[in-house]
Design a protein around this motif. Structure first.
Motif, PDB file in Angstrom:
ATOM      1  N   SER A   7      46.020  53.962  23.747  1.00  0.00           N
ATOM      2  CA  SER A   7      46.574  53.793  25.098  1.00  0.00           C
ATOM      3  C   SER A   7      46.576  52.340  25.736  1.00  0.00           C
ATOM      4  O   SER A   7      47.402  51.997  26.328  1.00  0.00           O
ATOM      5  CB  SER A   7      45.960  54.973  25.811  1.00  0.00           C
ATOM      6  N   PHE A  23      42.404  57.378  20.657  1.00  0.00           N
ATOM      7  CA  PHE A  23      43.459  57.746  21.781  1.00  0.00           C
ATOM      8  C   PHE A  23      43.193  56.461  22.985  1.00  0.00           C
ATOM      9  O   PHE A  23      44.203  56.029  23.459  1.00  0.00           O
ATOM     10  CB  PHE A  23      43.078  59.174  22.214  1.00  0.00           C
ATOM     11  N   THR A  80      49.055  50.114  24.172  1.00  0.00           N
ATOM     12  CA  THR A  80      50.392  50.402  24.288  1.00  0.00           C
ATOM     13  C   THR A  80      50.878  50.511  25.716  1.00  0.00           C
ATOM     14  O   THR A  80      52.041  50.855  26.237  1.00  0.00           O
ATOM     15  CB  THR A  80      50.993  51.715  23.829  1.00  0.00           C
ATOM     16  N   GLY A  81      49.839  50.299  26.691  1.00  0.00           N
ATOM     17  CA  GLY A  81      50.154  50.488  28.219  1.00  0.00           C
ATOM     18  C   GLY A  81      50.484  51.664  28.832  1.00  0.00           C
ATOM     19  O   GLY A  81      51.412  52.002  29.649  1.00  0.00           O
ATOM     20  N   THR A  82      49.828  52.705  28.054  1.00  0.00           N
ATOM     21  CA  THR A  82      50.188  53.971  28.542  1.00  0.00           C
ATOM     22  C   THR A  82      49.663  54.229  30.206  1.00  0.00           C
ATOM     23  O   THR A  82      48.700  53.634  30.583  1.00  0.00           O
ATOM     24  CB  THR A  82      49.138  55.377  27.821  1.00  0.00           C
ATOM     25  N   SER A  83      50.796  54.845  31.006  1.00  0.00           N
ATOM     26  CA  SER A  83      50.406  55.050  32.299  1.00  0.00           C
ATOM     27  C   SER A  83      49.110  55.512  32.757  1.00  0.00           C
ATOM     28  O   SER A  83      48.602  56.321  31.922  1.00  0.00           O
ATOM     29  CB  SER A  83      51.501  55.886  33.031  1.00  0.00           C
ATOM     30  N   CYS A  84      48.580  55.235  33.883  1.00  0.00           N
ATOM     31  CA  CYS A  84      47.326  55.837  34.053  1.00  0.00           C
ATOM     32  C   CYS A  84      47.315  57.286  34.253  1.00  0.00           C
ATOM     33  O   CYS A  84      46.439  58.149  33.766  1.00  0.00           O
ATOM     34  CB  CYS A  84      46.873  55.308  35.627  1.00  0.00           C
ATOM     35  N   ARG A  85      48.265  57.797  34.872  1.00  0.00           N
ATOM     36  CA  ARG A  85      48.480  59.205  35.104  1.00  0.00           C
ATOM     37  C   ARG A  85      48.292  60.061  33.760  1.00  0.00           C
ATOM     38  O   ARG A  85      47.737  61.039  33.472  1.00  0.00           O
ATOM     39  CB  ARG A  85      49.558  59.698  35.910  1.00  0.00           C
ATOM     40  N   LEU A  86      49.209  59.617  32.861  1.00  0.00           N
ATOM     41  CA  LEU A  86      49.251  60.064  31.525  1.00  0.00           C
ATOM     42  C   LEU A  86      48.071  60.016  30.636  1.00  0.00           C
ATOM     43  O   LEU A  86      47.379  61.058  29.959  1.00  0.00           O
ATOM     44  CB  LEU A  86      50.321  59.447  30.667  1.00  0.00           C
ATOM     45  N   PHE A  87      47.316  58.748  30.813  1.00  0.00           N
ATOM     46  CA  PHE A  87      46.172  58.523  30.142  1.00  0.00           C
ATOM     47  C   PHE A  87      44.948  59.353  30.715  1.00  0.00           C
ATOM     48  O   PHE A  87      44.377  60.005  30.081  1.00  0.00           O
ATOM     49  CB  PHE A  87      45.841  57.073  30.559  1.00  0.00           C
ATOM     50  N   VAL A 132      43.470  52.534  35.228  1.00  0.00           N
ATOM     51  CA  VAL A 132      42.916  52.855  33.659  1.00  0.00           C
ATOM     52  C   VAL A 132      41.505  52.504  33.715  1.00  0.00           C
ATOM     53  O   VAL A 132      40.385  52.903  32.908  1.00  0.00           O
ATOM     54  CB  VAL A 132      43.950  51.984  32.861  1.00  0.00           C
ATOM     55  N   HIS A 163      45.467  63.248  29.562  1.00  0.00           N
ATOM     56  CA  HIS A 163      45.014  63.585  28.161  1.00  0.00           C
ATOM     57  C   HIS A 163      43.526  63.430  28.068  1.00  0.00           C
ATOM     58  O   HIS A 163      42.923  64.247  27.347  1.00  0.00           O
ATOM     59  CB  HIS A 163      45.876  62.575  27.260  1.00  0.00           C
TER      60      HIS A 163
END
Length: 193
Positions: free
Chosen positions: A127, A123, A130-137, A163, A140
């Motif tokens: 992440s 994960f 793919t550059g998942t946003s800090c908040r979403l990262f 991140v 999770h």
């Protein structure tokens, strides 16, 4: 609504409902959905008034399954691999759906009681790639580690605003290896957790 969706799309159409206190109402709704052409029905085993801490009404789910010709997917308090087996056996359903438990352990349907280290690493790596946003990262990671962190650690992780901060938190606790992404960058494949 189902009939309209069926007319406008070639995709299978499904609905998700909750059981009612009076199981006859739930069964009637499912029958109407079937007559409208629904492909399958997902049924949550708690009524709207029930708390998430209350056990699902497995007898209601069983009655829904017995009354339907289309596949029935059941949902509600699936938090471990043993819950999956018990619910499947008790209800005779065609499938199991889980929400909260999968957020905390995407490998639950593979029989893992806790999120495997490799799943957490995958994960994190995906992440980062793919550059998942800090908040979403962070959210999770919080789900993954909720059972493993004490209240102070959860507050500390939640307070991270980058991140890099989350990575530093994970590395400092031995939950992620700094070289994990570099060593696996070219061979990383999504496992089917």
């Amino acid at each position: 609504m189902v009939k309209t969706a069926k007319r406008r799309s070639s995709c299978p159409i499904s609905i998700k409902i909750r059981v009612e206190d009076d199981i006859r109402e739930t069964v009637e709704l499912c029958r109407r959905a079937e007559m409208s052409g629904v492909s399958w029905i997902a049924v949550h085993g708690r009524t709207m008034r029930m708390k998430s801490s209350e056990p699902p009404l497995l007898d209601h789910l069983t009655q829904v399954k017995q009354s339907c010709r289309v596949p029935v997917i059941v949902n509600g308090t699936i938090s471990s691999p043993s819950d999956i087996g018990k619910t499947y056996e008790k209800t005779g359903c065609d499938g199991i759906m889980s929400a909260r438990a999968v957020l905390g352990n995407p490998a639950i349907f593979k029989g893992y009681e806790q999120v495997p280290q490799e799943c957490l690493e995958d994960f994190v790596n995906i992440s980062l790639l793919t550059g998942t946003s800090c908040r979403l990262f962070t959210n999770h990671i919080m789900f993954f580690l909720h059972e493993f962190l004490n209240a102070q650690e959860r507050r500390e992780l939640s307070a991270q605003d980058s991140v890099d901060g989350v990575l530093d938190f994970l590395i400092s606790r031995g939950l992620y290896k700094e070289d994990s992404l570099d060593s696996r960058l070219h061979t990383l494949r999504v496992r089917h957790w």
